[in-house]
Write a protein that holds these residues in place. Structure first.
Motif, short mmCIF file in Angstrom:
data_model
loop_
_atom_site.label_atom_id
_atom_site.label_comp_id
_atom_site.label_asym_id
_atom_site.label_seq_id
_atom_site.Cartn_x
_atom_site.Cartn_y
_atom_site.Cartn_z
N ILE A 33 -3.72 15.34 0.66
CA ILE A 33 -4.57 14.18 1.01
C ILE A 33 -3.76 12.89 0.93
O ILE A 33 -3.84 12.03 1.81
N ILE A 34 -2.96 12.77 -0.13
CA ILE A 34 -2.14 11.56 -0.33
C ILE A 34 -1.08 11.45 0.77
O ILE A 34 -0.79 10.35 1.26
N LYS A 35 -0.50 12.59 1.18
CA LYS A 35 0.50 12.60 2.25
C LYS A 35 -0.08 12.12 3.58
O LYS A 35 0.57 11.42 4.35
N LYS A 36 -1.34 12.53 3.84
CA LYS A 36 -2.04 12.08 5.06
C LYS A 36 -2.22 10.56 5.05
O LYS A 36 -2.02 9.89 6.06
N SER A 48 3.96 10.72 -6.47
CA SER A 48 4.89 11.21 -7.50
C SER A 48 4.16 11.71 -8.74
O SER A 48 4.66 12.59 -9.45
N ARG A 49 2.96 11.16 -8.98
CA ARG A 49 2.20 11.54 -10.18
C ARG A 49 1.01 12.46 -9.89
O ARG A 49 0.30 12.85 -10.82
N ALA A 50 0.80 12.78 -8.62
CA ALA A 50 -0.37 13.56 -8.23
C ALA A 50 -0.23 15.06 -8.52
O ALA A 50 0.88 15.58 -8.64
N ARG A 51 -1.37 15.71 -8.59
CA ARG A 51 -1.38 17.17 -8.76
C ARG A 51 -1.09 17.84 -7.42
O ARG A 51 -1.33 17.25 -6.37
N GLU A 93 0.83 -1.21 0.00
CA GLU A 93 0.00 0.00 0.00
C GLU A 93 0.87 1.26 0.00
O GLU A 93 0.59 2.22 -0.73
N ILE A 94 1.92 1.26 0.82
CA ILE A 94 2.84 2.40 0.90
C ILE A 94 3.52 2.65 -0.45
O ILE A 94 3.64 3.80 -0.89
N LYS A 95 3.95 1.59 -1.11
CA LYS A 95 4.56 1.71 -2.44
C LYS A 95 3.61 2.36 -3.44
O LYS A 95 3.99 3.22 -4.22
N GLN A 96 2.35 1.91 -3.38
CA GLN A 96 1.31 2.44 -4.28
C GLN A 96 1.06 3.91 -4.00
O GLN A 96 0.92 4.72 -4.92
#
Length: 261
Positions: free
Chosen positions: A73-76, A64-67, A55-58
């Motif tokens: 949100i992804i960092k949380k 890396s590809r997020a806006r 999950e962490i890898k994903q």
């Protein structure tokens, strides 16, 4: 975890009497059961760890590809996953420490050689049955996988999605069973090493190894046959290469046929 070894009743005069031996034996059996339970929970935690790591890898890939708007949100999510991984690793470490302490108690308990031999025999039988059950389960799952793959080749495009799901489920079931089998085999090896030290249990280990010998001989035969086939293939390829280089030097074309069957 503290293991209490009860004292023998007052009617028995010596501490190394039959009654005290019974109490010690019971304590050792309980300790073995405790080790079994702890190892089961360790396997569960290790499986959870693998899932969280994936999950962490994903999440890292998504980050890396997020806006820039979605990065918070992804960092949380990433911090949550990392925290849960840390908690699981802590719990796993605690359980491993408990296992070590229980094993230490088992080793330190003074028992007569015959009683110790009986306990080890029982434990080896348990592990052998467990290994056979797990191997049977893996065999059944492999057969299921083969049948699903055969159906997939002949199936219509409408049914293919269901069959692919089935294959994924089989693989998902197979992985934890294989992990458990590895752990059980490791514990069996440790027990066999312990059993080889005493002359009362040495014979059991040697007999079990003798039963495995014919299977190993068959495997060696198959590997030798494969080796010979590969050697023949290499010889054919080398011959072709030599002929081709000869023709290249003489500046002429040559047609040849070969088979690696």
């Amino acid at each position: 975890f503290f293991l209490m070894i009860r004292r023998p009743p007052r009617s028995t005069p010596q501490p190394s009497s039959a009654a005290s031996d019974v109490y010690k034996r019971q304590a050792v059996i309980l300790a073995f059961k405790k080790v079994k339970e702890l190892r089961k929970s360790i396997i569960k935690y290790s499986a959870k760890k693998k899932i969280i790591k994936k999950e962490i890898k994903q999440i890292m890939y998504d980050l890396s590809r997020a806006r820039p708007e979605n990065k918070k949100i992804i960092k949380k999510e990433l911090t949550k996953a990392q925290n849960s991984l840390a908690v699981i690793t802590k719990k796993e470490k605690v359980l491993k420490k408990q296992v070590k302490s229980v094993i230490k108690v088992i080793k330190e308990t003074p028992l007569p050689k015959k009683v110790k031999a009986e306990i080890l025999k029982g434990r080896s039988m348990e592990l052998e049955n467990k290994v056979q059950q797990l191997k049977k389960l893996i065999k059944d799952l492999k057969i299921q996988k083969k049948t699903v793959k055969a159906e997939l080749k002949k199936a219509a495009p409408a049914k293919k999605k269901e069959l692919i799901k089935k294959l994924k489920d089989i693989n998902h079931k197979k992985e934890p069973v294989e992990n458990v089998l590895k752990v059980v085999e490791q514990s069996q090896e440790r027990l066999h090493k312990q059993m080889l030290k005493s002359p009362l249990t040495k014979k059991i280990v040697l007999d079990s190894n003798a039963k495995k010998l014919p299977k190993l001989d068959e495997q060696i035969k198959k590997l030798k046959e494969k080796k010979e086939k590969v050697r023949q293939q290499i010889a054919v390829i080398q011959d072709i290469k030599a002929r081709w280089l000869k023709c290249k030097k003489q500046n002429r074309m040559i047609s040849f046929t070969y088979s690696l069957s």
